[in-house]
Design a protein around this motif. Structure first.
Motif, PDB file in Angstrom:
ATOM      1  N   LYS A  23       9.921   0.001   0.049  1.00  0.00           N
ATOM      2  CA  LYS A  23      10.264   0.967   1.097  1.00  0.00           C
ATOM      3  C   LYS A  23       9.007   1.569   1.718  1.00  0.00           C
ATOM      4  O   LYS A  23       8.942   1.777   2.931  1.00  0.00           O
ATOM      5  N   LEU A  24       8.002   1.832   0.888  1.00  0.00           N
ATOM      6  CA  LEU A  24       6.750   2.377   1.416  1.00  0.00           C
ATOM      7  C   LEU A  24       6.055   1.376   2.339  1.00  0.00           C
ATOM      8  O   LEU A  24       5.511   1.742   3.375  1.00  0.00           O
ATOM      9  N   ILE A  25       6.078   0.103   1.952  1.00  0.00           N
ATOM     10  CA  ILE A  25       5.440  -0.933   2.756  1.00  0.00           C
ATOM     11  C   ILE A  25       6.115  -1.045   4.121  1.00  0.00           C
ATOM     12  O   ILE A  25       5.471  -1.266   5.147  1.00  0.00           O
ATOM     13  N   GLN A  26       7.423  -0.859   4.142  1.00  0.00           N
ATOM     14  CA  GLN A  26       8.175  -1.003   5.388  1.00  0.00           C
ATOM     15  C   GLN A  26       7.906   0.121   6.383  1.00  0.00           C
ATOM     16  O   GLN A  26       8.036  -0.061   7.587  1.00  0.00           O
ATOM     17  N   LEU A  27       7.509   1.286   5.887  1.00  0.00           N
ATOM     18  CA  LEU A  27       7.325   2.438   6.781  1.00  0.00           C
ATOM     19  C   LEU A  27       6.152   2.265   7.739  1.00  0.00           C
ATOM     20  O   LEU A  27       5.048   1.932   7.308  1.00  0.00           O
ATOM     21  N   PRO A  28       6.351   2.505   9.044  1.00  0.00           N
ATOM     22  CA  PRO A  28       5.218   2.556   9.970  1.00  0.00           C
ATOM     23  C   PRO A  28       4.426   3.828   9.739  1.00  0.00           C
ATOM     24  O   PRO A  28       4.861   4.732   9.018  1.00  0.00           O
ATOM     25  N   THR A  29       3.254   3.918  10.354  1.00  0.00           N
ATOM     26  CA  THR A  29       2.314   5.013  10.073  1.00  0.00           C
ATOM     27  C   THR A  29       2.938   6.390  10.176  1.00  0.00           C
ATOM     28  O   THR A  29       2.805   7.226   9.273  1.00  0.00           O
ATOM     29  N   GLN A  30       3.635   6.656  11.270  1.00  0.00           N
ATOM     30  CA  GLN A  30       4.158   8.004  11.498  1.00  0.00           C
ATOM     31  C   GLN A  30       5.225   8.370  10.464  1.00  0.00           C
ATOM     32  O   GLN A  30       5.254   9.488   9.945  1.00  0.00           O
ATOM     33  N   ALA A  31       6.092   7.410  10.145  1.00  0.00           N
ATOM     34  CA  ALA A  31       7.125   7.655   9.136  1.00  0.00           C
ATOM     35  C   ALA A  31       6.498   7.784   7.756  1.00  0.00           C
ATOM     36  O   ALA A  31       6.963   8.571   6.915  1.00  0.00           O
ATOM     37  N   PHE A  32       5.426   7.032   7.496  1.00  0.00           N
ATOM     38  CA  PHE A  32       4.717   7.137   6.219  1.00  0.00           C
ATOM     39  C   PHE A  32       4.151   8.541   6.025  1.00  0.00           C
ATOM     40  O   PHE A  32       4.197   9.108   4.931  1.00  0.00           O
ATOM     41  N   GLU A  33       3.616   9.113   7.090  1.00  0.00           N
ATOM     42  CA  GLU A  33       3.075  10.474   6.998  1.00  0.00           C
ATOM     43  C   GLU A  33       4.160  11.487   6.647  1.00  0.00           C
ATOM     44  O   GLU A  33       3.936  12.419   5.872  1.00  0.00           O
ATOM     45  N   GLN A  34       5.351  11.293   7.221  1.00  0.00           N
ATOM     46  CA  GLN A  34       6.468  12.177   6.877  1.00  0.00           C
ATOM     47  C   GLN A  34       6.847  12.015   5.413  1.00  0.00           C
ATOM     48  O   GLN A  34       7.150  12.985   4.719  1.00  0.00           O
ATOM     49  N   ARG A  35       6.837  10.764   4.952  1.00  0.00           N
ATOM     50  CA  ARG A  35       7.181  10.477   3.552  1.00  0.00           C
ATOM     51  C   ARG A  35       6.154  11.092   2.619  1.00  0.00           C
ATOM     52  O   ARG A  35       6.487  11.648   1.564  1.00  0.00           O
ATOM     53  N   LEU A  36       4.887  11.002   2.989  1.00  0.00           N
ATOM     54  CA  LEU A  36       3.798  11.583   2.207  1.00  0.00           C
ATOM     55  C   LEU A  36       3.943  13.106   2.135  1.00  0.00           C
ATOM     56  O   LEU A  36       3.801  13.714   1.061  1.00  0.00           O
ATOM     57  N   LYS A  37       4.233  13.712   3.267  1.00  0.00           N
ATOM     58  CA  LYS A  37       4.415  15.162   3.309  1.00  0.00           C
ATOM     59  C   LYS A  37       5.552  15.596   2.388  1.00  0.00           C
ATOM     60  O   LYS A  37       5.434  16.588   1.654  1.00  0.00           O
ATOM     61  N   GLN A  38       6.630  14.832   2.403  1.00  0.00           N
ATOM     62  CA  GLN A  38       7.780  15.153   1.552  1.00  0.00           C
ATOM     63  C   GLN A  38       7.408  15.058   0.072  1.00  0.00           C
ATOM     64  O   GLN A  38       7.778  15.906  -0.733  1.00  0.00           O
ATOM     65  N   GLU A  39       6.651  14.019  -0.291  1.00  0.00           N
ATOM     66  CA  GLU A  39       6.258  13.833  -1.687  1.00  0.00           C
ATOM     67  C   GLU A  39       5.362  14.975  -2.148  1.00  0.00           C
ATOM     68  O   GLU A  39       5.497  15.479  -3.266  1.00  0.00           O
ATOM     69  N   LEU A  40       4.444  15.404  -1.280  1.00  0.00           N
ATOM     70  CA  LEU A  40       3.561  16.520  -1.628  1.00  0.00           C
ATOM     71  C   LEU A  40       4.342  17.815  -1.825  1.00  0.00           C
ATOM     72  O   LEU A  40       4.013  18.651  -2.679  1.00  0.00           O
ATOM     73  N   GLU A  41       5.402  17.990  -1.034  1.00  0.00           N
ATOM     74  CA  GLU A  41       6.228  19.199  -1.157  1.00  0.00           C
ATOM     75  C   GLU A  41       7.076  19.172  -2.427  1.00  0.00           C
ATOM     76  O   GLU A  41       7.297  20.212  -3.052  1.00  0.00           O
ATOM     77  N   GLU A  42       7.528  17.972  -2.820  1.00  0.00           N
ATOM     78  CA  GLU A  42       8.461  17.872  -3.943  1.00  0.00           C
ATOM     79  C   GLU A  42       7.761  17.739  -5.292  1.00  0.00           C
ATOM     80  O   GLU A  42       8.351  18.042  -6.322  1.00  0.00           O
TER      81      GLU A  42
END
Length: 485
Positions: A23-42
């Motif tokens: 799933k991480l590999i599939q994410l484009p840059t902008q969506a990856f940044e959102q995913r990263l932000k979510q992981e840092l928050e959680e």
């Protein structure tokens, strides 16, 4: 009767970590940044930036390895899914936005202004309408779609007014109110068909012989016009080719989708952020991965120290054991996420590097005729990865090239044999087909049969039905609809 049934079934069970990596590999840059932000928050055990000189990860590893043997959590007990999201992947497909590592991306997520329907209602405030007419007009405006049309029959609107608004009226009254709605801006709004939309716009223009003829053609010969039966139009209206050309010229200036031209509709403005960049430096290709895909992260030293404190404690209460289990889970998830990002980064680069070198001649020249036939398996075999992994990279990633920002999957194509028995890309054939049609005599456009013959003469023996398929994929209409005066 005895039946024998033999079935081979190959199943591969992926671990939660493998699924999340995909799933991480599939994410484009902008969506990856959102995913990263979510992981840092959680996950508080995951922190942004560089590690301190004393490695928090080493502290964590020491605490993990030297802890009481019976209290070490088995990896199977750590549910990575608890710390990873299953959100759908956002679809960023609308507009290219070149980005370099030193640039600060500035986005406007929403277009300013009011909705299209509210814009129409505001104009109605200047009209004198009775209470009943206002209610009908409001309902009609609510029925206007995003293209600016009201596509529902008047009889259906009358029934809906009765059942949902408790307004009992007749079709004539609705038509009278509809005429007032159709006088609103943009011109053509509230039309129930394409010919009505075009007529509404022409009727607002200053009268001229060309405008009058255009109105007459739309009213009396719309079918001939839409099918480009120019000879029939010349005969029916008894006009010269020049007069017909001027009338059609006026129609072609009109907007077939008046709603689409209104910029105030509150729609999300989505931006494409290229995941890769290819540059030509001294005649050689140079690939770079967008730096936003390689964030600096480290495991929290504070959380590692908590484990060390627990290890050194003499008395270990149940609440302390529960707390340390939570801490270990978070630290494991953080360490895995950091490793997964590095793996994602490597997979993206290796895949795009293989694609770039496979299509080296194209990337050096920008000539689409130099695109080699390339399927997912070609790249998967080169890099020793699964086809599905290459697909995840190609289907959702963009590359910024000297010739524009493009979706990577667009570089993949099947192949056919030319007369010399060589494999040629279908993209190459489409490019030649596009060029032939562009240069054709517009008074006598080439039929698919004639196009097939021309391609065969150029060394590409393909059937007429294949030509038709490629033409449709290019968005080019049939010969009859390409005809011009």
């Amino acid at each position: 009767m005895l039946k024998q049934h033999l079935q081979f079934k190959l199943s591969q069970k992926l671990s939660p970590q493998q699924i999340q990596l995909m799933k991480l590999i599939q994410l484009p840059t902008q969506a990856f940044e959102q995913r990263l932000k979510q992981e840092l928050e959680e996950n508080p055990a995951l922190e942004p930036g560089k590690e301190d000189p004393v490695s928090a990860e080493d502290d964590y590893q020491d605490s993990y390895d030297e802890g009481d043997e019976g209290e070490v959590i088995n990896a199977d007990e750590i549910n990575i899914d608890d710390y990873l999201s299953d959100d759908e992947i956002p679809d960023y497909r609308t507009r290219a936005n070149n980005y370099s590592g030193d640039d600060e991306e500035k986005q406007i997520p929403y277009a300013a202004g009011i909705s299209f329907n509210q814009y129409l209602l505001n104009q109605l405030n200047t009209e004198y309408l009775s209470d009943e007419e206002w209610s009908i007009a409001e309902f009609l405006v609510g029925s206007v779609d995003e293209s600016g049309y009201i596509r529902r029959p008047i009889s259906d609107i009358m029934d809906d007014l009765a059942f949902t608004q408790n307004i009992f009226t007749d079709e004539q009254t609705i038509r009278q109110v509809l005429k007032k709605v159709q006088q609103l801006d943009p011109p053509g709004v509230g039309a129930r068909s394409l010919d009505e939309c075009l007529l509404l716009q022409l009727e607002r223009k200053e009268s001229s012989p060309a405008i009058e003829m255009a109105i007459e053609i739309l009213k009396k010969s719309f079918e001939h016009f839409s099918k480009k039966h120019y000879q029939k139009l010349l005969q029916k209206h008894d006009i010269s080719e020049e007069e017909l050309k001027e009338a059609i010229g006026e129609i072609e200036k009109l907007n077939p989708k008046p709603g689409g031209s209104y910029s105030g509709s509150n729609k999300i403005v989505e931006h494409i952020v290229p995941d890769f960049s290819i540059r030509i430096v001294e005649g050689e290709l140079e690939l770079s991965l967008n730096g936003r895909n390689a964030p600096e992260l480290h495991v929290s030293k504070e959380y590692s120290n908590m484990l060390a404190g627990y290890k050194n404690a003499r008395d270990k209460s149940k609440s302390q054991k529960d707390a340390v289990m939570f801490i270990k889970q978070k630290l494991d998830a953080a360490k895995w996420f950091i490793d997964a990002i590095k793996q994602r980064q490597q997979t993206l680069y290796v895949t795009m590097d293989a694609i770039m070198n496979y299509q080296k001649e194209y990337f050096l020249t920008g000539d689409e005729r130099n695109l080699r036939p390339m399927i997912l398996k070609d790249i998967a075999d080169l890099i020793g990865m699964d086809v599905s992994t290459v697909s995840r990279v190609a289907n959702s990633k963009y590359v910024d090239t000297p010739y524009g920002t493009k979706l990577i999957k667009d570089y993949f194509s099947e192949s056919i044999k030319n007369e010399q028995g060589e494999d040629v890309s279908t993209k190459e054939i489409k490019k030649i087909l596009e060029t032939v049609i562009r240069d054709e005599e517009k008074r006598k456009p080439l039929t698919d049969d004639k196009l097939a013959k021309i391609l065969k003469e150029k060394g590409y023996p393909i059937a007429r039905r294949t030509v038709a398929k490629y033409r449709e994929q290019l968005g080019i209409p049939v010969a009859r609809l390409r005809k011009e005066i």
